[in-house]
Design a protein around this motif. Structure first.
Motif, mmCIF file in Angstrom:
data_model
loop_
_atom_site.group_PDB
_atom_site.id
_atom_site.type_symbol
_atom_site.label_atom_id
_atom_site.label_comp_id
_atom_site.label_asym_id
_atom_site.label_seq_id
_atom_site.Cartn_x
_atom_site.Cartn_y
_atom_site.Cartn_z
ATOM 1 N N VAL A 206 -13.130 1.689 6.348
ATOM 2 C CA VAL A 206 -11.785 1.691 6.902
ATOM 3 C C VAL A 206 -11.866 2.117 8.361
ATOM 4 O O VAL A 206 -12.355 3.213 8.665
ATOM 5 C CB VAL A 206 -10.853 2.655 6.129
ATOM 6 N N GLN A 324 -5.622 -4.739 1.685
ATOM 7 C CA GLN A 324 -6.517 -3.617 1.976
ATOM 8 C C GLN A 324 -6.377 -2.498 0.960
ATOM 9 O O GLN A 324 -7.362 -1.851 0.605
ATOM 10 C CB GLN A 324 -6.259 -3.090 3.393
ATOM 11 N N ALA A 355 -12.048 -3.018 5.764
ATOM 12 C CA ALA A 355 -10.599 -2.899 5.950
ATOM 13 C C ALA A 355 -10.332 -2.584 7.419
ATOM 14 O O ALA A 355 -10.335 -1.420 7.830
ATOM 15 C CB ALA A 355 -10.023 -1.821 5.036
ATOM 16 N N ASN A 357 -8.217 -1.921 10.329
ATOM 17 C CA ASN A 357 -6.846 -1.529 10.617
ATOM 18 C C ASN A 357 -6.267 -2.261 11.816
ATOM 19 O O ASN A 357 -5.053 -2.446 11.916
ATOM 20 C CB ASN A 357 -6.757 -0.020 10.864
ATOM 21 N N ALA A 406 -4.369 3.863 9.026
ATOM 22 C CA ALA A 406 -5.736 4.152 8.598
ATOM 23 C C ALA A 406 -5.754 5.196 7.486
ATOM 24 O O ALA A 406 -6.479 5.055 6.495
ATOM 25 C CB ALA A 406 -6.571 4.631 9.787
ATOM 26 N N VAL A 409 -4.408 3.673 4.175
ATOM 27 C CA VAL A 409 -5.399 2.811 3.525
ATOM 28 C C VAL A 409 -6.497 3.659 2.890
ATOM 29 O O VAL A 409 -6.917 3.409 1.753
ATOM 30 C CB VAL A 409 -5.991 1.810 4.536
ATOM 31 N N ARG A 410 -6.957 4.664 3.610
ATOM 32 C CA ARG A 410 -8.015 5.522 3.067
ATOM 33 C C ARG A 410 -7.560 6.224 1.795
ATOM 34 O O ARG A 410 -8.270 6.239 0.783
ATOM 35 C CB ARG A 410 -8.428 6.576 4.097
ATOM 36 N N CYS A 413 -7.102 3.610 -1.105
ATOM 37 C CA CYS A 413 -8.391 3.096 -1.591
ATOM 38 C C CYS A 413 -9.164 4.167 -2.355
ATOM 39 O O CYS A 413 -9.828 3.868 -3.356
ATOM 40 C CB CYS A 413 -9.223 2.576 -0.422
#
Length: 560
Positions: A206, A324, A355, A357, A406, A409-410, A413
């Motif tokens: 990411v 993502q 992924a 960003n 970011a 997404v982190r 995930c």
């Protein structure tokens, strides 16, 4: 100045940060590794180490003598041992020999323990700098220009796997050092989310600008340096040139298959067309499929990879927030049939996920909303801290703030990776991977009724489905009404769809129920619902009375 990467910290005595891990300089002879490295070390107040000098000290003889007595293979093995010792020690500026980076084991060690910088220079600059210097055994094997040109052709695609690339020419040493320091200050190493499965593990990276350096990130995972990119026409116009350039600089041969954008491409007809085009390229089992696009492209390309030659490697480069945080992680691939969504498919895990960003900056707000619904879903399932984070940061995510995106997404995930690792193929009888379907039973029914025509994005259907799942849980007495109010307040504050008031057309409760009965999660004739005891407390149930669901839909605005 950009936020400092984890490997750097601020030095109050200077205006730029200094490294807190070893910086490894790679490149051809004459690139300036020693000259720039010595000055960089002085400015950063770190030791400078020349790997070649360390090798000669350890061997008790010069490098030309090692080559002469024992050959290049012997020298490279000793070189690797010396570099490993140095990068595992205290931070320093380490200049390596021109061939050091060509060793795959050395590259892996450097990636794990250090930051690598390739000082890239054209052949004529390299020749001018090494002219008249002795101790260059490789250049003694023929015409220096021919040898240098040949070495550049072989080595540059591998050098391109370095973390950072800096072009060098006729600048002064001070200018070169300043450029290195500025680039280091701006560099952000991707965050890594591991997906650890029983028989296969991979990382989700990411971070920004991963597409521009995709070749460097994926090259270590390729069985052969050949890929086929499957994308759609819209994404190709936005991102494909950067991706292909990254493959070119790392020596990866790439073919491209582009399809029309939209859910229509997840059809048997499109799948057959893509497969025919793929096989006509003469692919081998070492050829890797690269999915560049949103969830549709990822699902289609993943299913193609799962079935071509009985399975070939697969890489996900998702370009939407939805992809993502959801479809690119977990290995579910598939296409739609006239009977329902994703009814034809396979589990086929990627070998790496990038992924990027930066790609999300091109998304309209509606697309970010669609992806954000899946992030909210993760918090509702089993991560109340994530849901609280969404309440605080959701507006920044939808406004496109890079740091917020970011982190979102982190977090999402990381959550999904843990769920997938515990129940990769959704075989747990209770509360396994099936929990990720929260909101999807309702959302898929809405998508099916609208014919997947784009009026309702998948994530928008999930957003409505989250409300309906919580409302059903309240109606059944499982969840407190306060949590329903909290969820609805968050979704509505961000302009997200919550219920049927989002549409200007009527829906039939019975028809939606009919769509649900064709869902692939049916078992023994019963629909599986993911319900909630409250925020962060999801569970599955097959004992939900259909009359209760029907009444809920009618109360929410459906006609009978």
């Amino acid at each position: 100045m950009s936020p400092l990467p984890p490997s750097l910290s601020a030095d109050p005595a200077v205006s730029l940060p200094v490294p807190t891990c070893t910086v490894v300089l790679v490149g051809m002879m004459g690139a300036g590794k020693t000259t720039v490295g010595r000055r960089l070390a002085q400015v950063c107040r770190l030791p400078f180490v020349d790997a070649d000098a360390e090798i000669e000290r350890a061997a008790g003889c010069t490098i030309p003598e090692i080559f002469s007595r024992h050959g290049e293979a012997y020298f490279r093995a000793g070189e690797r041992r010396v570099i490993e010792r140095l990068i595992k020690g205290p931070p320093c500026i380490l200049a390596t020999g021109g061939g050091a980076w060509m060793d795959a084991q050395t590259r892996r060690l450097v990636r794990k323990h250090a930051v690598s910088i390739w000082l890239r220079a054209p052949v004529h600059v390299l020749l001018r700098r090494v002219q008249g210097r002795g101790g260059r055994p490789l250049l003694a094997q023929g015409s220096p220009e021919e040898v240098m040109t040949r070495l550049v052709g072989v080595r540059y695609p591998v050098y391109a796997e370095a973390d950072i690339i800096i072009d060098c020419g006729d600048e002064t040493v001070e200018q070169g050092v300043q450029r290195v320091r500025e680039t280091l200050a701006e560099y952000q190493h991707p965050q890594k989310v591991p997906v650890a499965l029983t028989q296969h593990s991979y990382d989700v990276l990411v971070g920004p600008d991963l597409i521009s350096r995709a070749g460097a990130w994926v090259a270590p995972y390729l069985r052969q340096k050949r890929v086929v990119v499957i994308t759609d026409d819209t994404v190709a116009a936005l991102h494909l040139p950067r991706l292909l350039l990254s493959f070119q600089e790392t020596g990866i041969q790439a073919d491209v298959i582009s399809v029309a954008g939209g859910e229509e491409s997840k059809s048997l007809q499109c799948y057959g067309d893509v497969m025919t085009r793929l096989l006509s390229l003469g692919i081998e089992r070492g050829t890797t499929i690269v999915a560049l696009g949103g969830g549709v492209v990822g699902d289609l390309a993943g299913f193609v990879a799962a079935t071509a030659l009985r399975g070939i490697p697969f890489i996900q480069i998702p370009t939407t927030l939805l992809a993502q945080v959801d479809s690119s992680v977990g290995g579910k691939t598939g296409i739609n049939s006239p009977s329902g969504k994703n009814l034809i498919g396979a589990f086929h895990q990627p070998i790496i996920v990038l992924a990027d960003n930066s790609a999300l900056a091109t998304l309209p707000r509606r697309q970010r909303i669609a992806g954000y619904a899946e992030i909210v879903k993760s918090g509702l399932i089993a991560d109340p801290d994530l849901f609280a984070w969404c309440e605080t940061n959701g507006r920044s995510v939808l406004d496109g703030d890079p740091a917020a995106l970011a982190e979102a997404v982190r977090r999402a995930c990381t959550f999904k990776a843990a769920v997938v690792a515990a129940d990769e193929r959704e075989q747990a009888k209770l509360n396994g991977r099936a929990l990720l379907n929260l909101g999807h039973t309702f959302g898929h029914a809405l998508e099916a009724e609208l014919g997947y025509d784009g009026r309702l994005l998948h994530g928008e259907g999930v957003s409505i489905g989250l409300h309906l799942a919580m409302a059903l849980s309240v109606q059944l007495g499982y969840a407190p009404v306060e949590d329903l109010s909290r969820l609805d307040a968050h979704l509505r504050s961000l302009g997200m769809p919550v219920s049927f008031d989002w549409f200007d057309i009527p829906f039939s409760a019975q028809i939606l129920l009919d769509h649900m009965t064709r869902d692939k999660k049916m078992q023994d004739g019963k629909i599986s619902f993911v319900l909630l005891h409250g925020i962060g407390k999801a569970f599955t149930s097959r004992d939900v009375p259909m009359d209760t669901v029907r009444n809920l839909l009618i109360n929410e605005g459906c006609k009978p």
